[in-house]
Design an enzyme around this catalytic site. Structure first.
Site, PDB file in Angstrom:
ATOM      1  N   ASP A  13     -57.644  11.116   0.694  1.00 38.01           N
ATOM      2  CA  ASP A  13     -58.136  12.208   1.529  1.00 38.01           C
ATOM      3  C   ASP A  13     -59.428  12.808   0.958  1.00 38.01           C
ATOM      4  OD1 ASP A  13     -58.077  13.928   3.685  1.00 38.01           O
ATOM      5  OD2 ASP A  13     -56.783  15.401   2.709  1.00 38.01           O
ATOM      6  N   HIS A  30     -66.662   8.126   5.087  1.00 34.09           N
ATOM      7  CA  HIS A  30     -65.687   7.047   5.299  1.00 34.09           C
ATOM      8  C   HIS A  30     -66.196   5.717   4.730  1.00 34.09           C
ATOM      9  CE1 HIS A  30     -63.062   9.655   7.417  1.00 34.09           C
ATOM     10  NE2 HIS A  30     -63.825   9.815   8.462  1.00 34.09           N
ATOM     11  N   LEU A 124     -50.406  -8.277  -7.233  1.00 39.70           N
ATOM     12  CA  LEU A 124     -50.338  -6.887  -6.741  1.00 39.70           C
ATOM     13  C   LEU A 124     -49.985  -6.932  -5.257  1.00 39.70           C
ATOM     14  CD1 LEU A 124     -51.017  -3.751  -7.248  1.00 39.70           C
ATOM     15  CD2 LEU A 124     -53.160  -4.299  -6.107  1.00 39.70           C
TER      16      LEU A 124
HETATM   17  C1  IPE Z   1     -53.811  12.178   5.645  1.00 40.91           C
HETATM   18  O1  IPE Z   1     -55.028  12.829   5.661  1.00 40.91           O
HETATM   19  C2  IPE Z   1     -53.927  10.822   6.266  1.00 40.91           C
HETATM   20  C3  IPE Z   1     -54.747   9.851   5.541  1.00 40.91           C
HETATM   21  C4  IPE Z   1     -55.349  10.021   4.400  1.00 40.91           C
HETATM   22  C5  IPE Z   1     -54.863   8.602   6.186  1.00 40.91           C
HETATM   23  P1  IPE Z   1     -55.396  13.865   6.809  1.00 40.91           P
HETATM   24  O2  IPE Z   1     -56.756  14.350   6.505  1.00 40.91           O
HETATM   25  O3  IPE Z   1     -55.182  13.279   8.156  1.00 40.91           O
HETATM   26  O4  IPE Z   1     -54.318  15.014   6.581  1.00 40.91           O
HETATM   27  P2  IPE Z   1     -54.251  16.497   7.137  1.00 40.91           P
HETATM   28  O5  IPE Z   1     -54.522  16.448   8.603  1.00 40.91           O
HETATM   29  O6  IPE Z   1     -55.295  17.307   6.425  1.00 40.91           O
HETATM   30  O7  IPE Z   1     -52.868  16.957   6.794  1.00 40.91           O
HETATM   31  C1  IPE Z   2     -59.440  10.702   4.646  1.00 43.36           C
HETATM   32  O1  IPE Z   2     -60.508  11.598   4.641  1.00 43.36           O
HETATM   33  C2  IPE Z   2     -59.621   9.571   5.610  1.00 43.36           C
HETATM   34  C3  IPE Z   2     -58.706   9.607   6.757  1.00 43.36           C
HETATM   35  C4  IPE Z   2     -57.835  10.525   7.040  1.00 43.36           C
HETATM   36  C5  IPE Z   2     -58.795   8.483   7.664  1.00 43.36           C
HETATM   37  P1  IPE Z   2     -60.678  12.710   5.756  1.00 43.36           P
HETATM   38  O2  IPE Z   2     -61.456  12.154   6.883  1.00 43.36           O
HETATM   39  O3  IPE Z   2     -59.379  13.310   6.144  1.00 43.36           O
HETATM   40  O4  IPE Z   2     -61.543  13.769   4.975  1.00 43.36           O
HETATM   41  P2  IPE Z   2     -61.436  15.348   5.057  1.00 43.36           P
HETATM   42  O5  IPE Z   2     -60.018  15.708   4.755  1.00 43.36           O
HETATM   43  O6  IPE Z   2     -61.834  15.748   6.445  1.00 43.36           O
HETATM   44  O7  IPE Z   2     -62.379  15.834   4.019  1.00 43.36           O
HETATM   45 MG    MG Z   3     -58.312  14.911   5.487  1.00 39.99          MG
END
Ligand code: IPE
Ligand code: IPE
Ligand code: MG
Length: 239
Positions: A13, A30, A124
């Protein structure tokens, strides 16, 4: 002192906030995040981790803007195109958990190809959770169990029996969860499987989570006492 975890689960995240901090579009975060996967996979193999499960896209992530969803799908395709050779050489077995029928055919095809061509690898076990939700997994497992045991009342089901129908049925439960990006929540990841997982949260955004950060998490894990409901004394006595 625990030895290194056998199975690490990761919630990758913070890509969006990493980009925002640099005044860049979320998509750049991303791209950086996807590029980081390779070095963390390597880091895990270097530490003898046998199973790595990465949360890449949740069942709730479809609620994001359409262009962000399509960026993520494109990156997944590119990742599989770029990394398959590397995975084969490194002895990595790739698998996907989640409802794959929602993905575009070109992505589904690559997923199946990667699964097929790495199916004999054992160094792995890399499992990517995409269009995955812990609640989806539990409900699906319940349905599969009911289909297989039509005459057994639900209360007679043992937790172990449900495990066999989860999408992770042939993986051990995670020993360690690492969530980057500063949030301390599960966001519908492996809810059933993490009943006794050690939970490690770091403020570091995923694109910046490197091998040194991984070592920090492993060191933290090494200091946990895993009691599984028992007392310290019982654990020390090895019961
Ligand atoms: C959790 O992250 C899902 C992934 C990393 C794939 P999110 O960014 O979607 O989580 P929330 O919405 O902050 O809980
Ligand atoms: C994780 O990073 C990737 C996915 C959930 C696909 P985020 O896109 O949730 O990044 P933040 O949380 O908005 O910073
Ligand atoms: Mg996120």
């Amino acid at each position: 002192m625990n030895s290194n975890p056998k199975h690490i689960a990761m919630i990758m995240d913070g890509n969006g906030r990493w980009a925002k901090k640099r005044l860049l579009p979320r998509a750049v975060g991303h791209v950086k995040g996807a590029a980081n996967v390779r070095s963390i996979v390597q880091g895990c193999t270097e530490h003898g981790v046998e199973f790595l499960t990465l949360f890449a896209f949740s069942t709730e992530n479809w609620r994001r803007p359409e262009d962000e969803v399509s960026t993520l799908m494109d990156l997944f395709i590119q990742y599989l195109d770029k990394e398959l050779v590397e995975m084969k050489e490194a002895g990595i077995r790739f698998r996907l958990i989640g409802e794959r029928s929602a993905f575009m055919p070109s992505l589904q095809m690559r997923i199946e190809k990667a699964e097929r061509e790495t199916s004999q690898n054992t160094k792995l076990h890399l499992t990517v959770a995409a269009n995955y939700g812990g609640q989806w997994d539990i409900l699906r497992a319940m349905q599969l169990w009911l289909d297989a045991n039509p005459n057994t009342p639900l209360p007679l089901m043992e937790p172990q029996a449900l495990k066999n129908y989860l999408s992770t049925s042939d993986l051990p439960d995670p020993d360690l969860l690492i969530r980057t990006g500063g949030e301390s929540r599960m966001s519908n990841f492996l809810l059933w499987q993490m009943a006794y997982t050690e939970l490690y949260f770091t403020d570091t955004y995923w694109p910046e989570f490197d091998k040194v950060e991984l070592e920090r998490a492993l060191e933290w894990f090494g200091k946990r006492v895993r009691r599984f409901g028992q007392t310290d004394e019982q654990v020390l006595a090895g019961n």
